[in-house]
Design a protein around this motif. Structure first.
Motif, PDB file in Angstrom:
ATOM      1  N   GLY A 339       0.812  -1.200   0.000  1.00 11.56           N
ATOM      2  CA  GLY A 339       0.000   0.000   0.000  1.00 11.56           C
ATOM      3  C   GLY A 339       0.848   1.253   0.000  1.00 11.56           C
ATOM      4  O   GLY A 339       2.074   1.218  -0.202  1.00 11.56           O
ATOM      5  N   ARG A 340       0.216   2.387   0.301  1.00 12.48           N
ATOM      6  CA  ARG A 340       0.889   3.687   0.222  1.00 12.48           C
ATOM      7  C   ARG A 340       2.050   3.794   1.213  1.00 12.48           C
ATOM      8  O   ARG A 340       2.979   4.578   1.005  1.00 12.48           O
ATOM      9  CB  ARG A 340      -0.142   4.786   0.472  1.00 12.48           C
ATOM     10  CG  ARG A 340       0.382   6.194   0.341  1.00 12.48           C
ATOM     11  CD  ARG A 340      -0.730   7.195   0.266  1.00 12.48           C
ATOM     12  NE  ARG A 340      -1.482   7.061  -0.972  1.00 12.48           N
ATOM     13  CZ  ARG A 340      -1.103   7.586  -2.138  1.00 12.48           C
ATOM     14  NH1 ARG A 340       0.017   8.278  -2.217  1.00 12.48           N
ATOM     15  NH2 ARG A 340      -1.834   7.425  -3.202  1.00 12.48           N
ATOM     16  N   GLU A 358      -3.697   1.153  -4.419  1.00 14.95           N
ATOM     17  CA  GLU A 358      -4.549   2.186  -3.841  1.00 14.95           C
ATOM     18  C   GLU A 358      -5.993   1.791  -4.113  1.00 14.95           C
ATOM     19  O   GLU A 358      -6.497   1.975  -5.238  1.00 14.95           O
ATOM     20  CB  GLU A 358      -4.219   3.554  -4.448  1.00 14.95           C
ATOM     21  CG  GLU A 358      -5.000   4.713  -3.860  1.00 14.95           C
ATOM     22  CD  GLU A 358      -4.514   5.105  -2.460  1.00 14.95           C
ATOM     23  OE1 GLU A 358      -5.122   5.999  -1.857  1.00 14.95           O
ATOM     24  OE2 GLU A 358      -3.518   4.515  -1.961  1.00 14.95           O
ATOM     25  N   ASN A 359      -6.641   1.182  -3.131  1.00 13.01           N
ATOM     26  CA  ASN A 359      -7.961   0.577  -3.307  1.00 13.01           C
ATOM     27  C   ASN A 359      -7.866  -0.515  -4.376  1.00 13.01           C
ATOM     28  O   ASN A 359      -7.072  -1.423  -4.245  1.00 13.01           O
ATOM     29  CB  ASN A 359      -9.002   1.651  -3.659  1.00 13.01           C
ATOM     30  CG  ASN A 359      -9.167   2.666  -2.531  1.00 13.01           C
ATOM     31  OD1 ASN A 359      -9.141   2.291  -1.354  1.00 13.01           O
ATOM     32  ND2 ASN A 359      -9.323   3.935  -2.882  1.00 13.01           N
ATOM     33  N   GLU A 363      -0.946   2.328  -8.804  1.00 11.48           N
ATOM     34  CA  GLU A 363      -0.298   3.596  -9.125  1.00 11.48           C
ATOM     35  C   GLU A 363       1.204   3.385  -9.217  1.00 11.48           C
ATOM     36  O   GLU A 363       1.782   2.599  -8.466  1.00 11.48           O
ATOM     37  CB  GLU A 363      -0.613   4.646  -8.061  1.00 11.48           C
ATOM     38  CG  GLU A 363      -2.091   4.992  -7.970  1.00 11.48           C
ATOM     39  CD  GLU A 363      -2.390   6.045  -6.909  1.00 11.48           C
ATOM     40  OE1 GLU A 363      -1.458   6.373  -6.125  1.00 11.48           O
ATOM     41  OE2 GLU A 363      -3.531   6.535  -6.863  1.00 11.48           O
ATOM     42  N   LYS A 376       4.445  10.684  -8.459  1.00 11.78           N
ATOM     43  CA  LYS A 376       3.527   9.824  -9.197  1.00 11.78           C
ATOM     44  C   LYS A 376       3.707  10.040 -10.688  1.00 11.78           C
ATOM     45  O   LYS A 376       3.734  11.177 -11.174  1.00 11.78           O
ATOM     46  CB  LYS A 376       2.076  10.113  -8.808  1.00 11.78           C
ATOM     47  CG  LYS A 376       1.091   9.139  -9.459  1.00 11.78           C
ATOM     48  CD  LYS A 376      -0.366   9.422  -9.079  1.00 11.78           C
ATOM     49  CE  LYS A 376      -1.286   8.457  -9.806  1.00 11.78           C
ATOM     50  NZ  LYS A 376      -2.720   8.744  -9.575  1.00 11.78           N
TER      51      LYS A 376
END
Length: 774
Positions: A339-340, A358-359, A363, A376
Motif C-alpha cells: 500500500g501507500r 490504492e484501493n 499507481e 507519481k
C-alpha cells in the motif's frame, strides 16, 4: 529543493498538432531552434524576451504533402548567411528553407520512400537516409551520389568532422562507414534496428537502437562501451557541448541524462513516444514527443519554470496511464502489491519505479534523487489480474460472450449477450424479439452462436440469409442487388449483417488477411437499364448497336453467375474494352461491368496480361485522376481490387504497385466514403499479397505509408476498419515491417480507434494492431 546540476522543466511549447519528430538548434537567431512534426510543418522558435520567458514562434514553414519526419540545419555561407533548414518527409522529398520565408527555396527529389534522417556537413553537403534502403549525398539542389549497401531502411545518418566520412545506421542492425561513396567499414553489435547516431569527436560516435542499448564506437571499428538504462526502443541521442555527456529519448516515455558514463537522471513525460531531442546553445535541452508538445528542461535556476507550471507538469504526469507491456513494470498482481506506506521508504537510485495498491487501482511512482521524494508518474492499466478475466460486462451483468451485430448502411450495432450454459435458440429468439428483427433469422443467429462458441473459441460462421435491411432503389454504380445474399456472416468485410465476438481473451479473426477482398455485389438489371439509357444519348461514334448491347448483356450475366457454364467470347471482351473508353460522363455502367468481369479467370488472363495489362492499368489510372468523376474513380479502384482475383491480375498489380498506390493515395482527399472504402480495400489486397514476403520492404513501406496517410482524413468506419486490417496484415510476422510502422508513428495515430465500439470490429482490430506494435 532540487539539487544543483539537475534538469527541471523550463517551459512547455504546445506549438504542433501532432507528434514532434525532429528538433535542431539553429545558427540564427541566437538561441533559436527548429521543430518538425507529423502535422506537416516546420517551426522556428526564438527565446521570448518578455516576462513570459519561454519561446515564441518566429516562422511556420510548409511544403511537404505528408508527415515531416526529420530536420537539420545547413551551416551559413556567403549566399545564405543565416544558414538553411532542411526537412525530410513521408512524401519522399527534402524541402530546403531559408529562415525568412515560409515556403521552400527548393525541393530535393530522388528518394523512393520516406526520408527519415538528415545530416549537414561542410561546404553545404547534405546526407539523407530513407526507407528505400539508400542514403543520398546532396550538394545544393543536386544529388551527387547514392550510397547503396544496407538491406533495410536507413534510419540514421551523420557526417563526421573528417571530410568525406559519413555514417549510416539501418534497420538491418548495422552501421556503415562511407568514404567517397564507398562503404569502408560495417559495424555490427546491435541486436535490433539502429535508430540514432551522434558524433562525439573526430574519432568516436554514439549509436542507439531498438535493442534498448547505446553504444560508443571508435571510427576504427571497436565498440568501447555499451550503456543500458532504457527499457524500450531508443529513438534519439544528443551530445552535450563538453563532448562526453549526452541525453537519450525513447519509447519508455523517458529522457535520460548521462554523465561520466552513468545515467544520472531520468525524466518521465506524459507521452508514450519521446521521439527526439537537441541541446540548445545555453545548455538547456529541448524534447519532442508524441503528444505534440516541445518541453525544454534546464539546469539553470533562473530559467526553471514557475512553481505553478512545475505543479501542472507533475499533475499531468500523475494522470497518465501506463501499460506494463511498454515499460519496465513487469507482470502485475494487484493482491501482492504493498500500500501507500511503501512510499515512506526512500529510493536508492534516480528513476527507480515503485508500484503501490490504492484501493482497486495500481499507481506508479518514480524516485527523484534531486528532490528526495516519490513522484507519481501514472496509473497502471492492464496486468495479469485483469487479463485473466474472460467475462464481459453488458448492462451490469457478466457474460462469456457479447456478440456484436452491425446492421448494413450505418445502422446501429446490436449486442447479443450469451453464456455457455444458455440455450442458443432461446438466446437468438430473445435477441430478435428485443430488437424487433425478422423472425426468419432465428436459425441463422442460433447457428452462429453454436458455431462461434465451439471449444470456447471463435470459429467460422454460416452464410447469412437474405438481408432484410435493404430494399430496391435507383441504380448506384457498384451497388449490389437488393435482397442478394452475402458470402459469409462472420466475414467482417461484407456490407450486410456481420457478426463477431467481443471478449477480453480476444481471438484475432481479422489479420493477416491474405485472400483478396472483392467487390462482387451487382444488380445486373439496373446496370443494363442504365447502359441502354446512356447508349441512346451517346455520341454517334460511340453508340453501340443492338447486337453489341446484347453481347455486353450476355457477358454481364455470365460473369455475375459463378456457376455459369458459358465462357466469355473474344468478341464480348473486345466490345467491353472498347466501350470502357466511352466519354467520362457516361462510362460508369460499363466500368461496373468491367469491375465484375475482371474476376473471371479468362477475362483476367486476357485483360491483365502483357501489353493489354499495361493498357488496362493506364486506362484505370487515367480515370482515377484527382480531377476525375467520383463514380469513375470509385469504379476504377474497385476494378483494381477485383483484378487480384486472378494470377495475371496480381502479377500486373505487383509490377505497377508504385504507380497504382500513389494515384490511389491521392484520392484520399476526395470526400466520398465509397472511394475511401475502395482505397482501403486496395491497400488491404496489396498487404495480403505481400504478407510472408519480408524482402518486399519497399512495397510494404508504401502500404504502410498509404494506409497511414489515408487514416489522416478517412472518416467512414468501414474504410478505417479495412485500413487497420491492412496495417495488421502488413506488420504481422514481419519484425522489419513492425519497425517501419513504429517509425511512422502508426501506434499513436490509430490509438483513438481503440475505444470505438460502433462498430465493435474497429476497436477490436485496432487493439490487436497495437498489440502487434508493442
Amino acid at each position: 529543493m532540487a539539487s544543483p546540476n539537475t534538469y527541471r522543466l523550463s517551459c512547455s511549447i504546445a506549438g504542433h498538432d501532432l507528434d514532434i519528430r525532429g528538433l535542431a538548434t539553429a545558427f540564427f537567431p541566437e538561441g533559436a531552434f527548429v521543430s518538425v512534426s507529423r502535422d506537416r510543418t516546420a517551426k522556428v522558435w526564438v527565446p521570448d524576451s518578455s516576462e513570459n520567458r519561454g519561446y515564441k514562434e518566429m516562422q511556420c514553414m510548409t511544403g511537404h504533402t505528408n508527415f515531416v519526419s526529420c530536420v537539420c540545419i545547413i551551416a551559413p555561407n556567403e549566399t545564405y548567411p543565416r544558414g538553411l533548414i532542411a526537412t525530410g518527409g513521408n512524401d519522399n522529398n527534402i524541402c530546403v528553407f531559408s529562415m525568412d520565408r515560409p515556403d521552400p527555396l527548393f525541393t530535393l527529389k530522388g528518394h523512393k520512400n520516406t526520408v527519415c534522417a538528415l545530416s549537414a556537413g561542410k561546404f553545404g553537403t547534405l546526407l539523407s537516409g530513407s526507407w528505400d534502403t539508400t542514403a543520398k549525398v546532396w550538394l545544393s539542389d543536386k544529388c551527387m551520389m547514392t550510397l547503396q549497401g544496407h538491406t533495410a531502411a536507413v534510419w540514421a545518418v551523420v557526417i563526421l568532422p573528417e571530410q568525406g566520412l559519413m555514417l549510416t545506421g539501418s534497420a538491418d542492425k548495422t552501421i556503415k562507414l562511407w568514404k567517397a561513396g564507398r562503404c569502408e567499414k560495417t559495424y555490427s553489435g546491435h541486436e535490433d534496428c539502429v535508430r540514432g547516431l551522434a558524433v562525439v569527436n573526430d574519432v568516436e560516435f554514439f549509436s542507439c537502437s531498438n535493442d534498448a542499448s547505446i553504444r560508443r564506437w571508435m571510427v576504427t571499428g571497436e565498440c568501447v562501451q555499451v550503456y543500458y538504462s532504457h527499457t524500450n526502443y531508443i529513438y534519439s541521442l544528443a551530445v552535450c557541448p563538453n563532448g562526453q555527456d549526452f541525453i537519450s529519448t525513447g519509447e519508455d516515455r523517458t529522457v535520460r541524462i548521462w554523465k561520466k558514463g552513468e545515467c544520472t537522471q531520468t525524466i518521465r513525460l506524459p507521452a508514450q513516444s519521446v521521439w527526439c531531442c537537441c541541446v540548445l546553445p545555453n545548455g538547456d535541452i529541448a524534447i519532442g514527443a508524441s503528444d505534440g508538445i516541445i518541453r525544454v528542461f534546464t539546469e539553470s535556476e533562473e530559467r526553471v519554470a514557475s512553481a505553478q507550471d512545475l505543479k501542472a507538469f507533475e499533475d499531468e504526469l500523475s494522470k497518465a496511464t501506463i501499460d506494463p507491456k511498454t515499460g519496465d513494470l513487469g507482470d502485475i498482481k494487484i493482491e501482492d502489491l504493498p500500500g501507500r506506506e511503501h512510499l515512506n521508504e526512500p529510493g536508492n537510485r534516480d528513476g527507480q519505479t515503485r508500484l503501490i495498491k490504492e484501493n482497486t487501482n495500481v499507481e506508479a511512482y518514480q524516485w527523484s534523487m534531486s528532490e528526495s521524494r516519490w513522484m507519481k508518474i501514472g496509473d497502471v492499466v492492464g496486468g495479469s489480474s485483469q487479463q485473466n478475466s474472460k467475462r464481459v460486462m453488458f448492462e451490469g451483468k457478466e457474460y462469456d460472450f457479447v456478440f456484436t451485430i452491425d446492421v448494413n448502411e450505418g445502422g446501429p450495432s446490436l449486442k447479443l449477450p450469451y453464456n455457455l450454459n444458455d440455450d442458443p435458440w432461446l438466446a437468438a429468439h430473445n435477441f430478435l424479439q428485443r430488437n424487433d428483427l425478422n423472425p426468419m433469422f432465428l436459425d441463422q443467429v442460433a447457428n452462429f452462436i453454436i458455431e462461434n462458441t465451439k471449444g470456447h473459441t471463435l470459429g467460422p460462421a454460416p452464410a447469412t440469409a437474405v438481408d432484410p435491411f435493404t430494399g430496391a432503389g435507383r441504380y448506384i454504380p457498384g451497388a449490389g442487388s437488393p435482397g442478394s445474399a452475402t458470402s459469409g456472416a462472420a466475414d467482417p468485410f461484407t456490407g450486410r449483417i456481420t457478426f463477431h465476438a467481443a471478449y477480453k481473451a480476444a481471438t484475432n479473426i481479422y489479420f493477416p488477411k491474405t485472400d483478396g477482398v472483392m467487390f462482387e455485389q451487382a444488380n445486373a438489371t439496373q446496370i443494363l437499364a442504365k447502359l441502354r439509357e446512356l447508349n441512346g444519348n451517346a455520341p454517334q461514334d460511340h453508340r453501340l448497336s443492338e447486337v453489341a448491347l446484347d453481347s455486353l448483356e450476355k457477358l454481364l450475366l455470365n460473369v455475375s453467375d459463378p456457376k455459369s457454364p458459358d465462357q466469355p467470347t473474344a468478341e464480348q471482351i473486345s466490345i467491353l474494352w472498347r466501350t470502357s473508353h466511352w466519354p467520362e460522363d457516361i462510362v460508369f455502367p460499363v466500368l461496373d461491368i468491367l469491375r465484375l468481369a475482371v474476376r473471371h479467370p479468362e477475362i483476367n488472363a486476357q485483360l491483365c496480361g502483357g501489353t493489354e495489362g499495361s493498357s488496362l492499368c493506364n486506362h484505370l489510372l487515367g480515370l482515377m485522376s484527382p480531377q476525375g468523376r467520383p463514380a469513375n474513380q470509385m469504379l476504377a479502384l474497385r476494378t483494381f481490387c477485383n483484378c487480384f482475383a486472378g494470377s495475371r491480375g496480381r502479377t500486373l498489380l505487383l509490377g505497377q504497385r508504385e504507380a497504382v498506390l500513389s494515384r490511389a493515395a491521392d484520392l484520399r482527399a476526395v470526400c466520398n466514403k465509397n472511394i475511401h472504402v475502395a482505397l482501403a480495400t486496395l491497400v488491404l489486397n496489396y498487404a495480403g499479397m505481400l504478407h510472408g514476403q519480408p524482402s518486399e520492404l519497399e512495397a510494404k513501406a508504401q502500404c504502410l505509408s498509404v494506409a497511414s496517410s489515408a487514416l489522416e482524413v478517412v472518416q467512414d468506419k468501414e474504410a478505417v476498419f479495412r485500413l487497420l486490417v491492412a496495417l495488421g496484415t502488413t506488420v504481422a510476422g514481419d519484425s522489419t515491417a513492425k519497425d517501419l510502422a513504429r517509425s511512422l508513428g502508426v501506434a499513436s495515430q490509430i490509438t483513438k480507434y481503440a475505444s470505438v465500439s460502433d462498430p465493435a470490429k474497429v476497436g477490436e482490430c485496432c487493439r490487436l494492431v497495437l498489440d502487434e506494435l508493442q
